[in-house]
Structures are given as C-alpha cells and as structure tokens.
Design an enzyme around this catalytic site. Structure first.
Site, PDB file in Angstrom:
ATOM      1  N   ASP A  94     -22.864  13.794  63.718  1.00 53.79           N
ATOM      2  CA  ASP A  94     -21.613  14.226  63.583  1.00 53.79           C
ATOM      3  C   ASP A  94     -21.828  15.596  63.031  1.00 53.79           C
ATOM      4  O   ASP A  94     -22.267  15.976  62.025  1.00 53.79           O
ATOM      5  CB  ASP A  94     -20.798  13.378  62.786  1.00 53.79           C
ATOM      6  CG  ASP A  94     -19.371  13.366  63.459  1.00 53.79           C
ATOM      7  OD1 ASP A  94     -18.483  14.406  63.797  1.00 53.79           O
ATOM      8  OD2 ASP A  94     -18.885  12.160  63.570  1.00 53.79           O
ATOM      9  N   ASP A 112     -17.244  17.666  65.878  1.00 51.59           N
ATOM     10  CA  ASP A 112     -15.967  17.403  65.437  1.00 51.59           C
ATOM     11  C   ASP A 112     -14.995  18.570  65.861  1.00 51.59           C
ATOM     12  O   ASP A 112     -15.300  19.787  65.289  1.00 51.59           O
ATOM     13  CB  ASP A 112     -15.856  17.206  63.909  1.00 51.59           C
ATOM     14  CG  ASP A 112     -14.722  16.588  63.420  1.00 51.59           C
ATOM     15  OD1 ASP A 112     -14.467  15.467  63.556  1.00 51.59           O
ATOM     16  OD2 ASP A 112     -13.998  17.327  62.627  1.00 51.59           O
ATOM     17  N   GLU A 137     -15.698  16.974  70.646  1.00 42.75           N
ATOM     18  CA  GLU A 137     -14.285  16.229  70.336  1.00 42.75           C
ATOM     19  C   GLU A 137     -13.285  17.319  70.719  1.00 42.75           C
ATOM     20  O   GLU A 137     -13.422  18.390  69.947  1.00 42.75           O
ATOM     21  CB  GLU A 137     -14.399  15.680  69.068  1.00 42.75           C
ATOM     22  CG  GLU A 137     -12.976  14.860  68.941  1.00 42.75           C
ATOM     23  CD  GLU A 137     -12.549  14.723  67.604  1.00 42.75           C
ATOM     24  OE1 GLU A 137     -12.031  14.035  67.302  1.00 42.75           O
ATOM     25  OE2 GLU A 137     -12.630  15.834  66.898  1.00 42.75           O
ATOM     26  N   HIS A 175     -13.346   5.947  65.144  1.00 43.49           N
ATOM     27  CA  HIS A 175     -12.719   5.946  63.908  1.00 43.49           C
ATOM     28  C   HIS A 175     -11.536   6.193  63.819  1.00 43.49           C
ATOM     29  O   HIS A 175     -11.132   5.990  62.431  1.00 43.49           O
ATOM     30  CB  HIS A 175     -14.038   6.405  62.994  1.00 43.49           C
ATOM     31  CG  HIS A 175     -14.058   7.786  63.197  1.00 43.49           C
ATOM     32  ND1 HIS A 175     -14.434   8.428  64.217  1.00 43.49           N
ATOM     33  CD2 HIS A 175     -13.290   8.885  62.430  1.00 43.49           C
ATOM     34  CE1 HIS A 175     -14.427   9.546  64.174  1.00 43.49           C
ATOM     35  NE2 HIS A 175     -13.796   9.927  63.322  1.00 43.49           N
ATOM     36  N   ASP A 176     -11.133   6.954  64.625  1.00 40.92           N
ATOM     37  CA  ASP A 176      -9.668   7.326  64.512  1.00 40.92           C
ATOM     38  C   ASP A 176      -8.523   6.540  65.290  1.00 40.92           C
ATOM     39  O   ASP A 176      -7.393   6.999  65.415  1.00 40.92           O
ATOM     40  CB  ASP A 176      -9.557   8.702  65.043  1.00 40.92           C
ATOM     41  CG  ASP A 176     -10.473  10.074  64.274  1.00 40.92           C
ATOM     42  OD1 ASP A 176     -10.438   9.575  63.021  1.00 40.92           O
ATOM     43  OD2 ASP A 176     -11.057  10.840  64.679  1.00 40.92           O
TER      44      ASP A 176
HETATM   45  C1  NOJ Z   1     -11.776  14.393  64.110  1.00 30.35           C
HETATM   46  C2  NOJ Z   1     -12.340  13.319  63.315  1.00 30.35           C
HETATM   47  O1  NOJ Z   1     -12.751  12.289  64.193  1.00 30.35           O
HETATM   48  C3  NOJ Z   1     -11.519  12.777  62.321  1.00 30.35           C
HETATM   49  O2  NOJ Z   1     -11.829  11.611  61.581  1.00 30.35           O
HETATM   50  C4  NOJ Z   1     -11.241  13.843  61.016  1.00 30.35           C
HETATM   51  O3  NOJ Z   1     -10.072  13.285  60.272  1.00 30.35           O
HETATM   52  C5  NOJ Z   1     -10.818  15.161  61.688  1.00 30.35           C
HETATM   53  N1  NOJ Z   1     -11.647  15.386  63.007  1.00 30.35           N
HETATM   54  C6  NOJ Z   1     -11.001  16.321  60.555  1.00 30.35           C
HETATM   55  O4  NOJ Z   1     -12.526  16.330  60.488  1.00 30.35           O
END
Ligand code: NOJ
Length: 568
Positions: free
Chosen positions: A100, A208, A268, A340-341
């Site tokens: 990541d 990210d 992402e 994970h989100d």
């Molecule tokens: C995206 C990540 O997947 C998430 O978990 C994070 O809180 C935010 N970006 C900030 O880094």
C-alpha cells in the site's frame, strides 16, 4: 507484432488487512510472521498477488493509513527482517506482493511534518498545504478556516497550528496532513522511497487515494452540501486535479520505467469517472495499470454513506455495464465487492441468513466473470458477514467514532446513527479473519484488538476447507477458471437482460468460445428464458445441482448462479 498481454490480466489479487489476518505473538494484533504462517492457505486458494494494507510505522490514528516512516515496519507488525522473510516466502510460492502506498498525506508525526510544523521558515514548510485564516478573521475563530471544506472523517479539513497561527490541510484525519505535490522535492522524496521498496523486491503498489494528489491550487470554497453542513465537499477541487496525469506519468518515468512489466500498479480513486479511468489506464500513456473506482459501492446510499438505501439491481447493472464498455478498447478494470473500507458483501448485496452460502457464491461468480482483475478481500472467500456491533464501544474505526460524536452532538437519535454504522461501518470488514472454531477463531491467543465475529463457530477456513460445497471451494474454482479459460480474462462483454430487476446476466466471447453468466439477486425464483437455449451447453460453474430439463434451465432458483460455455 502485438505485444503479449500483461500478466495481471489473468491474475487474481488477495487483499490482506494485516491487523486482522493472523497474530503470531499473542498481542491481539495481526503481524507479518502471522501472514508467513498462512501463505500455504493463500497458495492453495490459487491467488497470484497479495496486497498488504499498510505495515509501516504509524501512530495508527487511521489504522496505519497515517504513516510516520515510509521505509520501516511498525513494531506491532514485526521488523524489516520479518518483511524480507515473508516476501521471500511469497515469491517461493509463485505469488507476488504489492504494498500500500499512502502518499496523498503522511502522519503528523512523520519527520517531514514535524519539520514543516516547526515554523514558516522551516525547510519543509512548503511540503504541506499551509494557509492563513480567512481574510479579516482571527485564527481559531469559528469559520476562520481557509476554505469551507469538510474532512472525510467529519469536521473541517483544516487544523489550526497555534504556534504559527496558520492552518494545514487534511482531507482525512487531523493527524493526516496532505502533502503538497506541487513541490518537486516532495515528489522526488516519494519516488526515491518507492524505488527503495521495488529494489527490495516488492512487485508493485496499491496507491491510496492517488487521484487526490493534485489540488486546484487556489483552493476555492465549495457549495455547502446539506449532508455535510456547514461544510462543502472538497472532492470537486482535489479529484483528478489539473496536474494529476502529469504527476502519474512522472512517477512512471522515475520509478517504474524499465521494470513496469513485472509490476502491478493500481490507483485507488474515489470519484473517478470512466472517461478519466480510461486515461489513467491506457497503457500508451504509462500511468497506472488499473484503478479502483467507487461507483458501484455508492449505489446504496443517498447524500452520505450513512444515508443507507436499498440497492437497485438495475443501477448496479447500468454502472458495471458502462465501466465494462468504457474500458473495453483502452484501459483495464479492477473488480471488487469488498475491501477494508466496505461492509461485507454477503450482508450488503446478498442474504447473510438462510441463503448465505448460495448468495456469497453467486456474488463471487458474477464479479469474477467480468472483464478485469478481481480482488478478493480476506474472509470474502469464506462468506464472512457483517458483525453484530452493539453500542459505539464496540467500534474502533476513526470514521465511525467521529461520525457518531458529530451526529450525537447535532441531536441525532443514537439508535439511528448506530443502525447506519452497523450497516456501512468499516469495522465490519476489519473483524479478525476466521480461521477455525476456537475461542478467538485461531486469529490470536491473546485478546483481539477488535472482537471476533461470534459466527466463526460455523464460518471459518478450517470448516470450509473440509466442505467441498463451501464458499471457499467455490472461490478457488473461480480463481482457477480465470487461469484456465482465456475467455474469462480476455473475452469481450455483452450485458443481457439489462432491464431485468432481479437477474444479472451477460455473455463473454473470445474467438469461437462464448460464456453465458447468470446470477439471481433475489430470494425468489426468477425467470431467465434465455438460459433455456443453453440447456445443452457445458455448465462450468453452478451453486445448485444442475437443472434437468430445458424448461428448468429457464428459471433461476433463489440466489442461483450459473456459467455456461459453448464453442461455435
Ligand atoms: C483510503 C483507504 O482505503 C482508507 O482506509 C483510508 O482511511 C483513506 N484512504 C485515507 O488514507
């Protein structure tokens, strides 16, 4: 001569959330040695690439997405030696490892920011976004923030630095200050760090929120959105900003050139459109291999993610259909239900009660048969579900805790707020991996940092591996199919039954091979008359016993999935 297709077009990626995967030392937090001990499971599953959520030193304000040292491992996860041992073991098993990369922001405890905060004259002041209070207002006065932008984790996107009287920008938590990519020294430091990881042997990066690194430089106010009042959504000013393509092309030249073929890069990108995604992933432009887009995971919400609405299958089909068509000629899709989100997909779009196993298999089938690279998030292959969180004390995620505090302060009903958190909260994805039926699911011998889902007594990897009808074996079959059937990886895509509100259906075609994919997104029988015409074809994938007659082929049972194959 046409160049060979990139290796990642036939690959499946598995995301590990290290805090929650496997704990080797009993401190209740997963670690690198824990991952090492479970690599044979992942090799057996057949995945090609592992993506590790952040394992770098971090105050853990946002579970490691707030990094204080890019070139080390947080002691809670192990050491660089542990990392090297794990990486070697990944490679020995024929898999690759993607890190990541969190470079839109650092932790406020990163030495760069500590230096920047030392004062307006410090060498790295300009590595972050500093602004004075709004014209004519005193620092710290209500509304004096330089813009009206809200942070993704509630409150203003600006934090006052008392010592200098200036504010710094943080699109996420106040402990995640945004880096200023306009400054070439910032970019060079990041590229050097990326080269260091690649030289160490890692096989790429998941980047990210990488589409947020170029901001509209004058940082204007935005229209206040009712769901976020008194704040405005910052996204229009930071999503795919003016220099985003320039920055990613520069990164490619400075970091990936000469070794891009062996790597996987995925950006992402919240808010990215299919038109932008085509630019980002067109190989001729040398930016990234694929992007994570958010359209399909925003369909079941209104003005904010806490405004939960039922998913309309027609919306899902329209969205995926546009992405499949938009990236058909140039660029490439990534495919995901979970990370994970996101809440667990079987609870979100399937049925995590009576039809858990069938609906989890159906969802996996439909996703994996699209054109693009599928991502499996730890536990998805077991059909893991959302967790039974009771009160706010059961949650750990900063997003959930901040939202709860803000909503309660605004007078919202606590039970309403909790209902939305239970449905959409990120902790649903973060409960520990369910390895077996023992007290803490085989995740730890200590006290897990986030409670294990009690349903691990039934839903766990050990039981699933012993059961040939499990979701796990089904996922293993889907992964193998991508490796063995070229039409899955490379075939074209045509949506079928586009107006049907319950059945998701499409064909894939490569040369003289055609696949017909069907999924019933409901707990009732659903007519699929087109399938009757495929009754004589090979049934490659199914989650029920095969139908006997042609008429039976024309009806899908609750949450049924089928993939037919015929050769012209
Ligand atoms: C995206 C990540 O997947 C998430 O978990 C994070 O809180 C935010 N970006 C900030 O880094």
């Amino acid at each position: 001569m046409t160049p060979p297709e990139p290796w990642w077009k036939t690959a499946v990626v598995y995301q590990i959330y290290p805090r929650s995967f496997a704990d080797s030392n009993g401190d209740g937090v997963g670690d690198l040695s824990g991952i090492l001990a479970r690599l044979d499971y992942l090799a057996w599953l057949g995945v090609d690439v592992l993506w590790l959520s952040p394992v770098y030193p971090s105050p853990q304000d946002d579970a490691g997405y707030d990094i204080s040292d890019y070139q080390d491992i947080d002691p809670v996860f192990g050491t660089l030696d542990d990392f090297d041992a794990m990486l070697a073991a990944v490679h020995e098993r024929g898999m690759r490892l993607v890190m990541d990369l969190v470079v839109n922001h650092t932790s406020d405890e990163h030495p760069w920011f500590v230096d920047a905060r030392a004062g307006p004259g410090s060498a790295r002041r300009d590595w972050y976004w500093w602004r004075p209070p709004r014209d004519g207002m005193a620092a710290g006065a209500p509304g004096a923030e330089p813009t009206n932008w809200g942070s993704a984790f509630s409150g203003s996107a600006w934090e006052l630095d008392e010592a200098s009287g200036e504010y710094f920008l943080h699109l996420f938590s106040r402990k995640q200050p945004d880096l200023n990519w306009e400054n070439p020294a910032v970019r060079e430091a990041i590229y050097a760090m990326m080269r260091w990881w690649l030289d160490r042997g890692v096989d790429g990066f998941r980047m990210d929120v990488i589409n947020l690194i170029s901001k509209v430089p004058d940082l204007p106010d935005g229209p206040v959105s009712p769901a976020r009042a008194p704040f405005a959504d910052a996204l229009p000013f930071v999503n795919c900003g003016p220099r985003i393509h320039e920055f990613l092309q520069e990164m490619h030249r400075e970091v990936f050139a000469g070794r891009a073929d062996r790597l996987l890069t995925v950006g992402e990108m919240p808010g990215v459109t299919v038109e932008e995604a085509r630019l980002f992933t067109d190989p001729a432009r040398a930016e990234v291999d694929m992007v994570f887009q958010f359209e399909h995971v925003n369909l079941d919400q209104g003005d904010s993610k806490w405004d939960v609405r039922p998913l309309r299958l027609l919306d899902l089909k329209a969205s995926f259909g546009r992405w499949q068509a938009g990236l058909a000629e140039h660029g490439w899709n990534s495919l995901y239900w979970n990370n994970h989100d996101q809440p667990r997909v079987v609870s979100r779009f399937g049925d995590d009660g009576e039809h858990r196993v069938r609906s989890a298999k159906m969802l996996g089938t439909v996703l994996h048969l699209h054109r693009g690279t599928p991502y499996v998030y730890e536990g998805e292959e077991l059909g893991m579900t959302n967790a039974p969180f009771r009160g706010i004390e059961d949650f750990r995620d900063i997003e959930a805790l901040n939202h709860y505090a803000e909503a309660i302060a605004a007078g919202d009903d606590a039970e309403d707020v909790l209902r939305a958190l239970r449905t959409m909260g990120r902790d649903n994805a973060r409960t520990p991996m369910q390895w077996d039926a023992s007290e803490h699911a085989g995740f730890t011998t200590g006290t897990p940092w986030l409670a294990v889902n009690p349903n691990h007594a039934d839903i766990n990897a050990e039981a699933a591996r012993a059961d040939p009808d499990s979701v796990l074996h089904h996922y293993r079959g889907l992964i193998e199919l991508r490796h063995t059937e070229p039409a899955v990886a490379l075939g074209d895509f045509t949506m079928r039954m586009a107006d049907d509100e319950r059945v998701y259906a499409f064909t894939r075609r490569l040369g003289d091979v055609e696949l017909f994919v069907l999924g019933n997104f409901s707990s009732a029988n659903a007519a699929a008359p087109e399938a009757a015409g495929w009754a004589a074809s090979e049934l490659l994938v199914r989650n029920y016993d095969p139908p006997a007659t042609a008429e039976e082929h024309g009806t899908l049972r609750p949450w049924e999935a089928r993939v037919y194959k015929r050769t012209a």
